[in-house]
Design an enzyme around this catalytic site. Structure first.
Site, PDB file in Angstrom:
ATOM      1  N   LYS A 180       0.842  -1.204   0.000  1.00 49.65           N
ATOM      2  CA  LYS A 180       0.000   0.000   0.000  1.00 49.65           C
ATOM      3  C   LYS A 180       0.873   1.249   0.000  1.00 49.65           C
ATOM      4  O   LYS A 180       0.665   2.173  -0.784  1.00 49.65           O
ATOM      5  CB  LYS A 180      -0.893   0.015   1.227  1.00 49.65           C
ATOM      6  CG  LYS A 180      -1.541   1.357   1.523  1.00 49.65           C
ATOM      7  CD  LYS A 180      -2.423   1.348   2.748  1.00 49.65           C
ATOM      8  CE  LYS A 180      -1.673   1.526   4.038  1.00 49.65           C
ATOM      9  NZ  LYS A 180      -1.359   2.918   4.412  1.00 49.65           N
ATOM     10  N   ASN A 181       1.905   1.276   0.846  1.00 50.29           N
ATOM     11  CA  ASN A 181       2.687   2.503   1.010  1.00 50.29           C
ATOM     12  C   ASN A 181       3.720   2.733  -0.085  1.00 50.29           C
ATOM     13  O   ASN A 181       4.342   3.799  -0.119  1.00 50.29           O
ATOM     14  CB  ASN A 181       3.328   2.533   2.401  1.00 50.29           C
ATOM     15  CG  ASN A 181       2.280   2.710   3.489  1.00 50.29           C
ATOM     16  OD1 ASN A 181       1.119   3.030   3.197  1.00 50.29           O
ATOM     17  ND2 ASN A 181       2.655   2.476   4.725  1.00 50.29           N
ATOM     18  N   CYS A 219      -4.866  12.476  12.514  1.00 51.93           N
ATOM     19  CA  CYS A 219      -5.600  11.218  12.406  1.00 51.93           C
ATOM     20  C   CYS A 219      -5.513  10.549  13.784  1.00 51.93           C
ATOM     21  O   CYS A 219      -4.939  11.089  14.716  1.00 51.93           O
ATOM     22  CB  CYS A 219      -5.019  10.338  11.312  1.00 51.93           C
ATOM     23  SG  CYS A 219      -3.543   9.474  11.806  1.00 51.93           S
ATOM     24  N   ARG A 262       0.366  14.446  12.994  1.00 58.93           N
ATOM     25  CA  ARG A 262       0.897  14.189  11.650  1.00 58.93           C
ATOM     26  C   ARG A 262       0.974  15.451  10.794  1.00 58.93           C
ATOM     27  O   ARG A 262       0.331  15.588   9.763  1.00 58.93           O
ATOM     28  CB  ARG A 262       0.090  13.083  10.977  1.00 58.93           C
ATOM     29  CG  ARG A 262       0.140  11.827  11.841  1.00 58.93           C
ATOM     30  CD  ARG A 262      -0.493  10.648  11.230  1.00 58.93           C
ATOM     31  NE  ARG A 262       0.308  10.143  10.131  1.00 58.93           N
ATOM     32  CZ  ARG A 262      -0.089   9.114   9.384  1.00 58.93           C
ATOM     33  NH1 ARG A 262      -1.249   8.559   9.606  1.00 58.93           N
ATOM     34  NH2 ARG A 262       0.642   8.687   8.389  1.00 58.93           N
ATOM     35  N   ASP A 306       4.450  20.163   7.851  1.00 59.92           N
ATOM     36  CA  ASP A 306       5.288  21.368   7.775  1.00 59.92           C
ATOM     37  C   ASP A 306       6.566  21.140   6.972  1.00 59.92           C
ATOM     38  O   ASP A 306       7.013  22.032   6.236  1.00 59.92           O
ATOM     39  CB  ASP A 306       5.631  21.872   9.179  1.00 59.92           C
ATOM     40  CG  ASP A 306       6.299  20.786  10.020  1.00 59.92           C
ATOM     41  OD1 ASP A 306       5.759  19.663  10.084  1.00 59.92           O
ATOM     42  OD2 ASP A 306       7.369  21.039  10.586  1.00 59.92           O
ATOM     43  N   LEU A 307       7.130  19.940   7.081  1.00 55.88           N
ATOM     44  CA  LEU A 307       8.403  19.686   6.376  1.00 55.88           C
ATOM     45  C   LEU A 307       8.197  19.605   4.863  1.00 55.88           C
ATOM     46  O   LEU A 307       9.040  20.055   4.088  1.00 55.88           O
ATOM     47  CB  LEU A 307       9.053  18.404   6.905  1.00 55.88           C
ATOM     48  CG  LEU A 307       9.379  18.410   8.398  1.00 55.88           C
ATOM     49  CD1 LEU A 307       9.941  17.069   8.841  1.00 55.88           C
ATOM     50  CD2 LEU A 307      10.347  19.541   8.764  1.00 55.88           C
ATOM     51  N   ASP A 321       4.857   0.649  12.027  1.00 55.99           N
ATOM     52  CA  ASP A 321       3.648  -0.011  11.501  1.00 55.99           C
ATOM     53  C   ASP A 321       3.529  -1.462  11.947  1.00 55.99           C
ATOM     54  O   ASP A 321       2.513  -2.104  11.664  1.00 55.99           O
ATOM     55  CB  ASP A 321       3.615   0.060   9.976  1.00 55.99           C
ATOM     56  CG  ASP A 321       3.431   1.483   9.500  1.00 55.99           C
ATOM     57  OD1 ASP A 321       3.613   1.737   8.293  1.00 55.99           O
ATOM     58  OD2 ASP A 321       3.124   2.357  10.331  1.00 55.99           O
ATOM     59  N   ARG A 358      -8.612  -0.495   4.756  1.00 57.87           N
ATOM     60  CA  ARG A 358      -7.787   0.551   4.129  1.00 57.87           C
ATOM     61  C   ARG A 358      -6.434   0.003   3.704  1.00 57.87           C
ATOM     62  O   ARG A 358      -5.803   0.525   2.791  1.00 57.87           O
ATOM     63  CB  ARG A 358      -7.561   1.703   5.113  1.00 57.87           C
ATOM     64  CG  ARG A 358      -8.817   2.433   5.491  1.00 57.87           C
ATOM     65  CD  ARG A 358      -8.492   3.682   6.234  1.00 57.87           C
ATOM     66  NE  ARG A 358      -7.490   4.478   5.518  1.00 57.87           N
ATOM     67  CZ  ARG A 358      -7.079   5.663   5.940  1.00 57.87           C
ATOM     68  NH1 ARG A 358      -7.545   6.158   7.058  1.00 57.87           N
ATOM     69  NH2 ARG A 358      -6.188   6.357   5.255  1.00 57.87           N
TER      70      ARG A 358
HETATM   71  C1  EPZ Z   1       4.215   7.032   6.370  1.00 60.78           C
HETATM   72  O1  EPZ Z   1       3.413   8.056   6.925  1.00 60.78           O
HETATM   73  C2  EPZ Z   1       3.313   5.808   6.268  1.00 60.78           C
HETATM   74  N1  EPZ Z   1       2.178   6.099   5.400  1.00 60.78           N
HETATM   75  C3  EPZ Z   1       2.817   5.417   7.658  1.00 60.78           C
HETATM   76  O2  EPZ Z   1       2.076   4.201   7.508  1.00 60.78           O
HETATM   77  C4  EPZ Z   1       4.031   5.145   8.544  1.00 60.78           C
HETATM   78  O3  EPZ Z   1       3.572   4.853   9.856  1.00 60.78           O
HETATM   79  C5  EPZ Z   1       4.943   6.375   8.575  1.00 60.78           C
HETATM   80  O4  EPZ Z   1       5.325   6.732   7.230  1.00 60.78           O
HETATM   81  C6  EPZ Z   1       6.216   6.132   9.367  1.00 60.78           C
HETATM   82  O5  EPZ Z   1       6.905   5.047   8.820  1.00 60.78           O
HETATM   83  C7  EPZ Z   1       2.386   6.093   4.059  1.00 60.78           C
HETATM   84  O6  EPZ Z   1       3.469   5.848   3.567  1.00 60.78           O
HETATM   85  C8  EPZ Z   1       1.176   6.383   3.217  1.00 60.78           C
HETATM   86  P1  EPZ Z   1       6.176  10.480   8.338  1.00 60.78           P
HETATM   87  P2  EPZ Z   1       3.947   9.587   6.905  1.00 60.78           P
HETATM   88  O7  EPZ Z   1       5.999  11.731   7.589  1.00 60.78           O
HETATM   89  O8  EPZ Z   1       4.776   9.813   5.728  1.00 60.78           O
HETATM   90  C9  EPZ Z   1       6.628  13.763  11.685  1.00 60.78           C
HETATM   91  C10 EPZ Z   1       0.279   2.751   7.788  1.00 60.78           C
HETATM   92  O9  EPZ Z   1      -0.101   2.170   8.821  1.00 60.78           O
HETATM   93  N2  EPZ Z   1       6.465  14.739  10.601  1.00 60.78           N
HETATM   94  O10 EPZ Z   1       7.342   9.604   8.022  1.00 60.78           O
HETATM   95  O11 EPZ Z   1       2.759  10.455   7.142  1.00 60.78           O
HETATM   96  C11 EPZ Z   1       5.361  12.964  11.950  1.00 60.78           C
HETATM   97  O12 EPZ Z   1       4.507  13.664  12.833  1.00 60.78           O
HETATM   98  C12 EPZ Z   1       0.683   4.203   7.860  1.00 60.78           C
HETATM   99  O13 EPZ Z   1       0.379   2.193   6.662  1.00 60.78           O
HETATM  100  C13 EPZ Z   1       6.566  16.100  10.897  1.00 60.78           C
HETATM  101  O14 EPZ Z   1       6.766  16.490  12.037  1.00 60.78           O
HETATM  102  O15 EPZ Z   1       4.857   9.595   8.197  1.00 60.78           O
HETATM  103  C14 EPZ Z   1       5.891  11.691  12.559  1.00 60.78           C
HETATM  104  O16 EPZ Z   1       6.128  11.915  13.940  1.00 60.78           O
HETATM  105  C15 EPZ Z   1       0.395   4.822   9.216  1.00 60.78           C
HETATM  106  N3  EPZ Z   1       6.414  17.000   9.881  1.00 60.78           N
HETATM  107  C16 EPZ Z   1       7.237  11.490  11.861  1.00 60.78           C
HETATM  108  O17 EPZ Z   1       7.585  12.775  11.292  1.00 60.78           O
HETATM  109  C17 EPZ Z   1       6.183  16.606   8.591  1.00 60.78           C
HETATM  110  O18 EPZ Z   1       6.073  17.479   7.701  1.00 60.78           O
HETATM  111  C18 EPZ Z   1       7.208  10.469  10.743  1.00 60.78           C
HETATM  112  O19 EPZ Z   1       6.137  10.819   9.894  1.00 60.78           O
HETATM  113  C19 EPZ Z   1       6.088  15.226   8.318  1.00 60.78           C
HETATM  114  C20 EPZ Z   1       6.244  14.306   9.333  1.00 60.78           C
END
Ligand code: EPZ
Length: 420
Positions: A22-23, A116, A121, A124-125, A307, A399
Site C-alpha cells: 500500500k505505502n 488522524c 501528523r 510542515d516539512l 507499523d 484501508r
Molecule cells: C508514512 O506516513 C506511512 N504512510 C505510515 O504508515 C508510517 O507509519 C509512517 O510513514 C512512518 O513510517 C504512508 O506511507 C502512506 P512520516 P507519513 O511523515 O509519511 C513527523 C500505515 O499504517 N512529521 O514519516 O505520514 C510525523 O509527525 C501508515 O500504513 C513532521 O513532524 O509519516 C511523525 O512523527 C500509518 N512534519 C514522523 O515525522 C512533517 O512534515 C514520521 O512521519 C512530516 C512528518
C-alpha cells in the site's frame, strides 16, 4: 457496518500470498502525474486507500482503467488541480499529489489532511521544502494553496525529521525541477526506494537511492515516459501474517515477499523464539511453543517499523515474561492497548512506553478497531483468545489489508465477515 467474527485458539497451516505494498502504491500512483503517457501499474493491492487515490486522480480529470493484472493511469487529461476535502479527509496520504501537481502545472490546491487517530501528523516539512524550491504557499480556509509560476527550482534541502511521504513528495517535485536537488536526511523505506528506482529508470536520474542523501536531476519541466512496473510486496502485511504464525504457534509460508525488507521484524521474531526458512520470494516461519519477551523501539527504516508495533504488542501478551515496547514516531499509537486489556492482556502504559506482563490467557469479546494497524493487532489477539471475538469498525482494516479474511480463512482460521 461490517464486523469480523473470529473463533479463537486456532492453529493455522499453509501459504499466504502477499499483495503489493500500500505505502509503495500511493506515491507510485501520485508519480503518474509526472508522466506524459499512460502508466501501467501491476500488483496494486485491492485496498480502500488505493481506490481513494485513484478516485482523487479521476476527480482531477485523469483516467484509470482496471485490467485483470494491472491498472492503467493516464493523467494527460487532468484539467484541474484541486484535491478537495471530501477525498483528502478520508486519506491523508492524498498530500502526495501536492509535489507532482505543483511541479507539472505550477499551481495546486490540496485540502489540509488534518491529524488522524495516531497523531497530529503535520506536513510542515513538506511545505517548507517546497517553499525552498520556490513555491509560494498559503494556507486558506483549510486548503494549501501552492503556486510556482516559473516552475520549481532545484536546491539543497535537509529534512529536520525523517518523513516518508515528505521524501516522496519532494523527490517527485524535484523530478521536474530545473537543476539538481539534493535531499539530506531522506527516508530510506523500501517504498521510497521503489519510487526513486522507477523514476531513475524512466528519465529522472537519481543518485544515492536507498541512502539518506538523494540527488535528483530534474527534467526542467518536461514530463516523462514511464514504462510498466510492478509494485513491491507489502512488508507490513507480511510482518502481520508472520505474527499470526508466531502467536498461534503455526508454521506458515508467505509467498511473493522480499525478506530483505523484513530484517528488523525477522530479527525480533527470532529474539522471541521463531526460526525461518527463506527463499528468493518466500518466508516460512517455524514458531516456538514458548515465546520469549522482547524489547522494541520503533524507528525509521531499517530499524523496527512503527507499523508493526501494534502487532508485536499483541504477540507480546503471549510471551513468558515482561516485554517493553516504545513508540517513538507517533504520539498516540497505543489505542489497541485498551481493547487488548478488555481481552485480558496485562499491559501498563507510561507515556509512549507499553509494558506487557506476559503470558496472558486472552478471552474473546466485542472489541473496536481504531486505526489500521491496531485493527490487525486485534485480529492476532482474537486468533489466540478463548472463545469468540467480534471486531467492529473494520473499515480501518480494509484501508490497508487486501482480502485479510479470505487469506486467513485459506490457512484455517475460523473467521467470518458479518454485517452489524
Ligand atoms: C508514512 O506516513 C506511512 N504512510 C505510515 O504508515 C508510517 O507509519 C509512517 O510513514 C512512518 O513510517 C504512508 O506511507 C502512506 P512520516 P507519513 O511523515 O509519511 C513527523 C500505515 O499504517 N512529521 O514519516 O505520514 C510525523 O509527525 C501508515 O500504513 C513532521 O513532524 O509519516 C511523525 O512523527 C500509518 N512534519 C514522523 O515525522 C512533517 O512534515 C514520521 O512521519 C512530516 C512528518
Amino acid at each position: 457496518m461490517d464486523y469480523l467474527k473470529i473463533e479463537g485458539i486456532k492453529s493455522l497451516n499453509g501459504t499466504i500470498k502477499i499483495s503489493g505494498a500500500k505505502n509503495a502504491s500511493l506515491p507510485l500512483i501520485a508519480m503518474t502525474i509526472l508522466a506524459k503517457n499512460s502508466v501501467h501499474i501491476k500488483n496494486l493491492p485491492s485496498v480502500v486507500d488505493i481506490n481513494t487515490l485513484l478516485k482523487l486522480l479521476t476527480n482531477l480529470g485523469a483516467s484509470c482503467d482496471f485490467l485483470d493484472d494491472r491498472v492503467v493511469v493516464d493523467t494527460s487529461t487532468i484539467t484541474q488541480t484541486k484535491a478537495t476535502y471530501d477525498i483528502v479527509k478520508t486519506m491523508r496520504a492524498s498530500i502526495l499529489v501536492l509535489g507532482p501537481i505543483l511541479a507539472r502545472f505550477g499551481h495546486c490546491e490540496v485540502s489540509l489532511p488534518g491529524g488522524c487517530a495516531i497523531g497530529q501528523r503535520p506536513i510542515d516539512l513538506h511545505l517548507k521544502a517546497l517553499e525552498q524550491m520556490g513555491a509560494i504557499i498559503n494556507i486558506k480556509s483549510g486548503y494549501i494553496e501552492a503556486s510556482a509560476p516559473n516552475g520549481l527550482k532545484a536546491c539543497n534541502i535537509s529534512f529536520d525529521k525523517i518523513t516518508v511521504t515528505g521524501t516522496a513528495n519532494i523527490v517527485m517535485a524535484a523530478a521536474l525541477a530545473d537543476g539538481i536537488t539534493t535531499l539530506t536526511n531522506a527516508a530510506r523505506e523500501p517504498e521510497v526506494v521503489q519510487l526513486c528506482e522507477v523514476l531513475n529508470a524512466n528519465g529522472v536520474k537519481i543518485e544515492g537511492i536507498g541512502t539518506a542523501v538523494l540527488t535528483i536531476h530534474g527534467t526542467n519541466g518536461k514530463c516523462i515516459d514511464i514504462k510498466e512496473f510492478s509494485v513491491i510486496p507489502d512488508r507490513i502485511e507480511a510482518g502481520t501474517y508472520l505474527c499470526a504464525g508466531a502467536i498461534t504457534r503455526s508454521e506458515l509460508t508467505l509467498s511473493n515477499v522480499q525478506a530483505k525488507h523484513l530484517g528488523a521484524v525477522l530479527a525480533k521474531l527470532e529474539e522471541m523464539g521463531s526460526t525461518f526458512t527463506l527463499t528468493d520470494d518466500t518466508v516460512t516461519i517455524h514458531p516456538s511453543w514458548d515465546i520469549k519477551p522482547v524489547k522494541i523501539v520503533t524507528q525509521e527504516y531499517p530499524a523496527f517499523p512503527t507499523d508493526m508495533q501494534a502487532q508485536f504488542l499483541a504477540l507480546a501478551t503471549q510471551a513468558d515474561g515482561v516485554s517493553i515496547i516504545e513508540e517513538r514516531l507517533f504520539e498516540n499509537r497505543f489505542m489497541h492497548v485498551s481493547e487488548l486489556q478488555r481481552m485480558g492482556a496485562d499491559i501498563t502504559l507510561n507515556g509512549n512506553i507499553a509494558t506487557v506482563n506476559g503470558k496472558n490467557q486472552l478471552s474473546g469479546t466485542d472489541v473496536m478497531a481504531t486505526d489500521l494497524r491496531a485493527s490487525s493487532a486485534l485480529v492476532l489477539a482474537a486468533l489466540v483468545a478463548n472463545g469468540t471475538t467480534n471486531i467492529h469498525r473494520i473499515y480501518h482494516l480494509d484501508r490497508g489489508y487486501d482480502r485479510l479474511k479470505e487469506k486467513l480463512e485459506m490457512v484455517g482460521a475460523k473467521i467470518q465477515r458479518l454485517s452489524e
